[in-house]
Motif scaffolding. Structure first.
Motif, PDB file in Angstrom:
ATOM      1  N   HIS A  12       0.852  -1.194   0.000  1.00 59.38           N
ATOM      2  CA  HIS A  12       0.000   0.000   0.000  1.00 59.38           C
ATOM      3  C   HIS A  12       0.885   1.241   0.000  1.00 59.38           C
ATOM      4  O   HIS A  12       1.515   1.559   1.005  1.00 59.38           O
ATOM      5  CB  HIS A  12      -0.890  -0.047   1.253  1.00 59.38           C
ATOM      6  CG  HIS A  12      -1.962   1.005   1.298  1.00 59.38           C
ATOM      7  ND1 HIS A  12      -3.050   0.892   2.133  1.00 59.38           N
ATOM      8  CD2 HIS A  12      -2.114   2.180   0.637  1.00 59.38           C
ATOM      9  CE1 HIS A  12      -3.827   1.944   1.988  1.00 59.38           C
ATOM     10  NE2 HIS A  12      -3.281   2.746   1.088  1.00 59.38           N
ATOM     11  N   HIS A  14       1.411   5.352  -2.175  1.00 59.11           N
ATOM     12  CA  HIS A  14       0.860   6.344  -3.105  1.00 59.11           C
ATOM     13  C   HIS A  14       1.956   7.085  -3.849  1.00 59.11           C
ATOM     14  O   HIS A  14       3.075   7.221  -3.349  1.00 59.11           O
ATOM     15  CB  HIS A  14      -0.026   7.343  -2.347  1.00 59.11           C
ATOM     16  CG  HIS A  14      -1.234   6.674  -1.761  1.00 59.11           C
ATOM     17  ND1 HIS A  14      -2.402   6.520  -2.467  1.00 59.11           N
ATOM     18  CD2 HIS A  14      -1.427   6.068  -0.571  1.00 59.11           C
ATOM     19  CE1 HIS A  14      -3.280   5.862  -1.719  1.00 59.11           C
ATOM     20  NE2 HIS A  14      -2.703   5.578  -0.558  1.00 59.11           N
ATOM     21  N   HIS A  44      -5.086   6.030  -5.304  1.00 56.62           N
ATOM     22  CA  HIS A  44      -6.541   6.167  -5.203  1.00 56.62           C
ATOM     23  C   HIS A  44      -7.152   6.198  -6.602  1.00 56.62           C
ATOM     24  O   HIS A  44      -6.833   7.090  -7.416  1.00 56.62           O
ATOM     25  CB  HIS A  44      -6.915   7.482  -4.501  1.00 56.62           C
ATOM     26  CG  HIS A  44      -6.495   7.562  -3.077  1.00 56.62           C
ATOM     27  ND1 HIS A  44      -7.091   6.825  -2.074  1.00 56.62           N
ATOM     28  CD2 HIS A  44      -5.528   8.288  -2.471  1.00 56.62           C
ATOM     29  CE1 HIS A  44      -6.523   7.119  -0.905  1.00 56.62           C
ATOM     30  NE2 HIS A  44      -5.568   7.999  -1.122  1.00 56.62           N
ATOM     31  N   GLU A  68      -5.993   1.526  -4.884  1.00 53.36           N
ATOM     32  CA  GLU A  68      -6.809   1.730  -3.688  1.00 53.36           C
ATOM     33  C   GLU A  68      -8.164   2.244  -4.171  1.00 53.36           C
ATOM     34  O   GLU A  68      -8.321   3.433  -4.497  1.00 53.36           O
ATOM     35  CB  GLU A  68      -6.166   2.711  -2.697  1.00 53.36           C
ATOM     36  CG  GLU A  68      -6.998   2.816  -1.414  1.00 53.36           C
ATOM     37  CD  GLU A  68      -6.292   3.520  -0.258  1.00 53.36           C
ATOM     38  OE1 GLU A  68      -5.319   4.269  -0.497  1.00 53.36           O
ATOM     39  OE2 GLU A  68      -6.736   3.319   0.897  1.00 53.36           O
ATOM     40  N   ASP A 181       1.056   2.550   3.586  1.00 52.08           N
ATOM     41  CA  ASP A 181       0.154   3.612   3.141  1.00 52.08           C
ATOM     42  C   ASP A 181       0.944   4.933   3.054  1.00 52.08           C
ATOM     43  O   ASP A 181       0.506   5.968   3.545  1.00 52.08           O
ATOM     44  CB  ASP A 181      -1.041   3.753   4.107  1.00 52.08           C
ATOM     45  CG  ASP A 181      -2.209   4.500   3.478  1.00 52.08           C
ATOM     46  OD1 ASP A 181      -2.077   4.965   2.330  1.00 52.08           O
ATOM     47  OD2 ASP A 181      -3.242   4.629   4.156  1.00 52.08           O
ATOM     48  N   HIS A 183       2.689   8.304   1.761  1.00 48.30           N
ATOM     49  CA  HIS A 183       2.400   9.431   0.873  1.00 48.30           C
ATOM     50  C   HIS A 183       3.596  10.381   0.750  1.00 48.30           C
ATOM     51  O   HIS A 183       3.714  11.108  -0.212  1.00 48.30           O
ATOM     52  CB  HIS A 183       1.213  10.249   1.403  1.00 48.30           C
ATOM     53  CG  HIS A 183      -0.102   9.539   1.368  1.00 48.30           C
ATOM     54  ND1 HIS A 183      -0.418   8.488   2.200  1.00 48.30           N
ATOM     55  CD2 HIS A 183      -1.197   9.739   0.585  1.00 48.30           C
ATOM     56  CE1 HIS A 183      -1.654   8.073   1.933  1.00 48.30           C
ATOM     57  NE2 HIS A 183      -2.146   8.812   0.968  1.00 48.30           N
TER      58      HIS A 183
HETATM   59 ZN   LIG Z   1      -3.774   4.765   0.954  1.00 47.25          ZN
END
Ligand SMILES: [Zn+2]
Ligand SMILES: [Zn+2]
Length: 309
Positions: A12, A14, A44, A68, A181, A183
């Motif tokens: 996961h 981004h 996303h 995602e 996750d 970023h």
């Molecule tokens: Zn995410």
């Protein structure tokens, strides 16, 4: 038989294709440089596919296709990761949390992928109550490295581990994953930022291909971790045997470990401080999974074995 080894991956993350702050190429290079064998770029509502020359690909880990699938109108965020999908999945626009979750999972399966329910405690969107009403997903995030995902719960809200145990205790066969996750790749790294390198899985895969990695994930042949390393592991209905690889500081000091074996309803079955943690499941246990706690504050989660029948 093929010799299998642990392959490290993050499921996961981004990029600038959604709300990450670096390009897919940069993100892939970051993970390669930090010892990851494989990576899922899960933007996303965007299927990020990196094409490159052989020289470029040599600087990236194996890339596993993912997205995602992100519903924002359901009264709370319903984010479902799809792994191994063959096409972009359109997110449900339902205003109901369960419906949005159900539609996102179904669409991922229709696109040839496997679904993971992400960060239940992000904005306290839902818990096992909603997740029990949805079928077909294989995974849930038991750890998410984003600072707003509240993995440990509190204030009357279950931890993600607690949610996992409730699903398992109700007969669901769901594997637990740890993910970044991530970023934020630029600027300072800090606990209030969404940086990479916090949660990953180690997969016992026959080879480093998307197919083999995802097959092993589907079988539960992996463990999730925030820093604890497991060497050999045997895990079946007759025995669970975990060899912990102790972390050693420069001065020779070793970290210390405690392992808890837990069963139905999160019940503690056995606790050990040995770096060889072993337990023999009984039929009364329902399921058995192990959590390894390190004195450094990190953890590892093995996948449950089911012993009820
Ligand atoms: Zn995410
Ligand atoms: Zn999310």
């Amino acid at each position: 038989m093929t010799q299998k080894s642990w392959l490290k991956g993050n499921l996961h993350t981004h990029t600038t294709n959604s709300d990450g702050d670096e390009s897919p190429e940069h993100v892939a290079e970051w993970y390669h440089e930090h010892g990851y064998d494989w990576l899922c770029l899960s933007d996303h509502n965007h299927l990020t596919i990196l094409e490159g020359s052989a020289a470029e690909k040599a600087k990236w880990p194996l890339l596993v296709r993912g997205e995602e699938v992100t519903s924002r109108d359901a009264g709370g965020p319903v984010h479902v990761n799809g792994y191994g999908i063959t096409e972009l999945v359109e997110a449900s626009d339902s205003t109901d949390i369960v419906t949005a979750m159900r539609e996102n999972v179904e669409r991922i399966i229709d696109a040839g992928g496997m679904a993971a329910i992400n960060h239940p405690n992000f904005r306290w969107a839902f818990d096992h109550g909603a997740m029990m009403q949805v079928e077909g997903y294989k995974f849930m995030e038991v750890f998410n490295g984003h600072p707003e995902t509240h993995s440990t719960g509190g204030g009357g809200r279950a931890s993600t581990e607690g949610i996992w145990d409730r699903l398992l205790s109700n007969g669901r066969r769901v594997w637990g994953i740890a993910v970044d996750d991530a970023h934020h790749y630029t600027g300072e790294f800090g606990h209030d930022r969404s940086n990479p390198g916090r949660g990953w899985v180690q997969v016992k895969s026959a080879s480093l291909t998307q197919q083999d990695v995802l097959d092993a994930m589907e079988q539960g042949d992996f463990y999730a971790t925030t820093g604890v390393t497991i060497g050999d592991m045997v895990s079946n209905t007759r025995e669970i045997n975990i060899e912990i690889d102790p972390e050693t500081h420069a001065d020779g000091t070793q970290a210390k470990y405690t392992t808890l074996f837990t069963g139905s309803n999160g019940r503690l079955l056995y606790e050990t401080i040995s770096n060889t943690a072993a337990y023999k499941p009984t039929r009364l246990d329902g399921y058995v999974r192990a959590t390894v706690y390190s004195s450094r504050g990190t953890k590892a989660w093995t996948q449950p074995v089911f012993v009820s029948e």
